[in-house]
Write an enzyme that holds these catalytic residues in place. Sequence first.
Site, PDB file in Angstrom:
ATOM      1  N   LEU A  68      61.966  95.686  37.117  1.00 15.97           N
ATOM      2  CA  LEU A  68      61.394  95.797  38.451  1.00 15.97           C
ATOM      3  C   LEU A  68      62.263  96.791  39.194  1.00 15.97           C
ATOM      4  O   LEU A  68      63.457  96.558  39.397  1.00 15.97           O
ATOM      5  CB  LEU A  68      61.393  94.433  39.151  1.00 15.97           C
ATOM      6  CG  LEU A  68      60.631  94.339  40.477  1.00 15.97           C
ATOM      7  CD1 LEU A  68      59.153  94.640  40.263  1.00 15.97           C
ATOM      8  CD2 LEU A  68      60.795  92.966  41.103  1.00 15.97           C
ATOM      9  N   ASP A  69      61.692  97.914  39.580  1.00 10.18           N
ATOM     10  CA  ASP A  69      62.479  99.015  40.124  1.00 10.18           C
ATOM     11  C   ASP A  69      63.345  98.596  41.307  1.00 10.18           C
ATOM     12  O   ASP A  69      63.033  97.648  42.028  1.00 10.18           O
ATOM     13  CB  ASP A  69      61.560 100.154  40.560  1.00 10.18           C
ATOM     14  CG  ASP A  69      60.850 100.808  39.395  1.00 10.18           C
ATOM     15  OD1 ASP A  69      61.422 100.843  38.296  1.00 10.18           O
ATOM     16  OD2 ASP A  69      59.715 101.279  39.594  1.00 10.18           O
ATOM     17  N   ARG A  70      64.399  99.345  41.506  1.00  5.40           N
ATOM     18  CA  ARG A  70      65.336  99.076  42.598  1.00  5.40           C
ATOM     19  C   ARG A  70      64.638  98.995  43.949  1.00  5.40           C
ATOM     20  O   ARG A  70      64.970  98.164  44.792  1.00  5.40           O
ATOM     21  CB  ARG A  70      66.399 100.181  42.615  1.00  5.40           C
ATOM     22  CG  ARG A  70      67.421 100.080  43.732  1.00  5.40           C
ATOM     23  CD  ARG A  70      68.328 101.305  43.688  1.00  5.40           C
ATOM     24  NE  ARG A  70      69.270 101.311  44.792  1.00  5.40           N
ATOM     25  CZ  ARG A  70      70.060 102.359  45.092  1.00  5.40           C
ATOM     26  NH1 ARG A  70      70.002 103.451  44.351  1.00  5.40           N
ATOM     27  NH2 ARG A  70      70.897 102.288  46.114  1.00  5.40           N
ATOM     28  N   SER A  72      61.551  98.153  44.509  1.00  4.93           N
ATOM     29  CA  SER A  72      60.476  97.166  44.513  1.00  4.93           C
ATOM     30  C   SER A  72      61.067  95.771  44.703  1.00  4.93           C
ATOM     31  O   SER A  72      62.256  95.550  44.508  1.00  4.93           O
ATOM     32  CB  SER A  72      59.686  97.233  43.198  1.00  4.93           C
ATOM     33  OG  SER A  72      59.091  98.504  43.054  1.00  4.93           O
ATOM     34  N   ARG A 168      57.418 103.059  36.924  1.00  4.79           N
ATOM     35  CA  ARG A 168      56.904 103.271  38.271  1.00  4.79           C
ATOM     36  C   ARG A 168      55.383 103.456  38.277  1.00  4.79           C
ATOM     37  O   ARG A 168      54.817 104.248  39.036  1.00  4.79           O
ATOM     38  CB  ARG A 168      57.608 104.462  38.936  1.00  4.79           C
ATOM     39  CG  ARG A 168      59.114 104.291  39.015  1.00  4.79           C
ATOM     40  CD  ARG A 168      59.797 105.447  39.721  1.00  4.79           C
ATOM     41  NE  ARG A 168      59.517 105.466  41.152  1.00  4.79           N
ATOM     42  CZ  ARG A 168      60.128 104.699  42.062  1.00  4.79           C
ATOM     43  NH1 ARG A 168      61.044 103.805  41.679  1.00  4.79           N
ATOM     44  NH2 ARG A 168      59.818 104.802  43.340  1.00  4.79           N
TER      45      ARG A 168
END
Length: 208
Positions: A68-70, A72, A168
């Site tokens: 889970l992206d930074r 997000s 992403r």
Amino acid sequence: MNKFSVKNHKVNRFSTKIQAKQVKPVGPRRVLLFNKPFDVLPQFTDESGRRTLKEFIPFNDVYAAGRLDRDSEGLLVLTNDGKLQAKLTQPTAKTGKIYFVQVEGVPEDDALDKLRHGVVLKDGPTLPAGAELVSEPEWLWPRVPPIRERKNIPTRWLQITLYEGRNRQVRRMTAHIGFPTLRLIRFSVGNLSLADLQPGEWKEIRDV
């Protein structure tokens, strides 16, 4: 139906590109649900000194089942059970992931239909995704720091369901149809959801 209830989305195809990281348990089986705040990396260490899971999780024997992206927010499943990781991340398991997405602008149904049928990104066509306009979630917490909104441009919330997990991907998909993502929250992975977890909170579960 509780305050976290969501619409069901159907898709017809599933990705074949995701590979789960197999983790051999070295201690008691652990499965944690964590509400990852904005600006936190989904890992325990970082040479650049950025915020990581170590700030919140008191165990070092678990790994994220999917990233889970930074930038997000939302549900991150952490476990030392390789079979569970495979179940949640391998495309053959057909595990859906639901996201609530705030976008800049107001997408019409024809724009959302592009997501429902799949769009072509630089790394190839996406699978059909669930995509619906929804109201701002009642359970939503304030983001810290707040998003940057342009006064003369409205924003709307989407509920998007994916069965693949490219880098992403949600952000690239909404940008492709002309509606940049401002805020992205993962609500659920399969039958696991945020429930009442607040940002930075976690809980250990047994029956999964």
